[in-house]
Design an enzyme around this catalytic site. Structure first.
Site, PDB file in Angstrom:
ATOM      1  N   CYS A  87      46.444  34.200 -14.393  1.00  0.00           N
ATOM      2  CA  CYS A  87      46.935  33.546 -13.183  1.00  0.00           C
ATOM      3  C   CYS A  87      48.403  33.904 -12.960  1.00  0.00           C
ATOM      4  O   CYS A  87      48.726  35.055 -12.698  1.00  0.00           O
ATOM      5  CB  CYS A  87      46.685  32.037 -13.293  1.00  0.00           C
ATOM      6  SG  CYS A  87      46.758  31.206 -11.704  1.00  0.00           S
ATOM      7  N   HIS A 195      40.655  31.632 -14.998  1.00  0.00           N
ATOM      8  CA  HIS A 195      41.186  31.012 -16.215  1.00  0.00           C
ATOM      9  C   HIS A 195      40.157  30.967 -17.342  1.00  0.00           C
ATOM     10  O   HIS A 195      39.393  29.996 -17.425  1.00  0.00           O
ATOM     11  CB  HIS A 195      41.617  29.579 -15.901  1.00  0.00           C
ATOM     12  CG  HIS A 195      42.832  29.491 -15.050  1.00  0.00           C
ATOM     13  ND1 HIS A 195      44.102  29.415 -15.569  1.00  0.00           N
ATOM     14  CD2 HIS A 195      42.984  29.484 -13.701  1.00  0.00           C
ATOM     15  CE1 HIS A 195      44.987  29.351 -14.588  1.00  0.00           C
ATOM     16  NE2 HIS A 195      44.334  29.393 -13.439  1.00  0.00           N
ATOM     17  N   GLU A 197      40.818  30.259 -20.334  1.00  0.00           N
ATOM     18  CA  GLU A 197      41.201  29.150 -21.233  1.00  0.00           C
ATOM     19  C   GLU A 197      40.688  27.804 -20.732  1.00  0.00           C
ATOM     20  O   GLU A 197      40.703  26.824 -21.458  1.00  0.00           O
ATOM     21  CB  GLU A 197      42.719  29.133 -21.441  1.00  0.00           C
ATOM     22  CG  GLU A 197      43.545  28.463 -20.357  1.00  0.00           C
ATOM     23  CD  GLU A 197      43.742  29.318 -19.101  1.00  0.00           C
ATOM     24  OE1 GLU A 197      43.103  30.387 -18.983  1.00  0.00           O
ATOM     25  OE2 GLU A 197      44.530  28.895 -18.225  1.00  0.00           O
TER      26      GLU A 197
END
Lengths: 228, 81
Positions: A87, A195, A197
């Site tokens: 990002c 993302h 994560e």
């Protein structure tokens, strides 16, 4: 494998990244404040998280890209250390010139925050070894400026060198060639808007991101088998 | 000290969705004559006089103020002929 999660003023996905890479995937993770450049010498991988570094002043990622920390990260990247930018981390990597192209305002001008399906275009990178080629994975996106742009010559180069790692199945933001993530030529730097994560536990509605961190760790283990 | 004005716009050929949205709004306000809108940035610098002032500002644009991948820049020096 020791990894540093870089924290710039305005980063806000640093703890998620720390949790995913460390507590979930099993790397030895540490949060590194952007002035602590010396701490990079002792890590094996560098993770640049999302957020709004420097309040997105001028352009997303542009301020962070001029920091001493980024110069240091560039040195480590040139030596082959894995660098992942997610990002805002991807925006910083393009602004710093570690990856080609730029990230512009989303085509619909809106900040978008939802889950997207991605296609793993290349499963031979150190970050995607544990995926199948063309596997569909679900990662959240959360960005206002994720519209990847590059000129035609650069796009051709990306294609010729297999540098496009992830594409969107249903392009949400107007990115050229549906690009969601690219790597550098050497293959040790990956930048992506979605993302991983935030997709490492069933609670988060997808665990598809876990393989990305595990790939990176497994690759490090196999290339450091003697010391591991 | 010299005032330097830097104008940054998206390159021709790069889509400017914000400009397009503004154009649509202007049309709905009954300004049909507006054929295109490009949105940019304006940056004002106060710079010490020195050799190659304009060239150095151009370098600043290349390195930071503009992103040459998507943006063009124009430099105006106040008082320049």
């Amino acid at each position: 494998m020791k990894v540093a999660v870089i924290v710039f003023p305005g980063s806000n996905c640093d703890r998620d990244m720390f949790h995913a890479a460390g507590e979930i995937a099993g790397a030895e993770a540490s949060l590194v404040w952007y002035t602590e450049t010396h701490l990079l010498d002792s890590v094996d991988g560098i993770l640049i998280p999302g957020g709004f570094s420097y309040g997105d002043y001028l352009r997303s990622g542009s301020m962070a890209s001029t920091s001493n920390m980024m110069h240091k990260i560039q040195e480590h990247a040139e030596k082959g250390k894995p660098v992942l930018g997610v990002c805002n981390g991807f925006q910083i990597l393009t602004e710093a010139g570690l990856l080609p192209g730029a990230l512009m305002r989303n085509k619909n001008l809106s900040f978008m925050c939802h889950q997207e399906e991605l296609i793993v275009e290349d499963n031979e990178t150190i970050f995607t070894k544990l995926y199948e080629k063309k596997q569909i994975v679900r990662f959240p996106i959360a960005h206002g400026e994720g519209n990847y742009f590059c000129d035609e010559a650069t796009l051709k180069e990306l294609k010729d060198n297999n540098q496009i790692v992830f594409t969107y199945k249903n392009n949400p933001n107007g990115s050229v060639a549906d690009i969601a993530g690219i790597r550098n030529k050497a293959g040790n730097v990956l930048g992506m808007m979605p993302h991983p994560e935030r997709a490492v536990e069933a609670l988060l509605r997808s665990e598809d991101g876990l393989s990305l961190f595990q790939s990176m760790i497994a690759n490090w283990r196999s290339s450091n088998a003697v010391n591991a | 000290m010299r005032k330097v004005r830097v104008y940054i716009t998206l390159k021709q050929g790069v889509l400017d969705p914000e400009g397009k949205a503004i154009q649509t709004s202007l049309h709905s306000l009954d300004y049909p004559e507006v054929e295109d809108v490009r949105v940019g940035k304006y940056i004002e610098l106060q710079v010490k006089e020195g050799a190659d002032l304009k060239g150095r500002v151009a370098q600043m644009c290349e390195q930071l103020l503009a992103n040459p991948v998507i943006e063009d820049y124009q430099i105006e020096l106040e008082g320049a002929r």
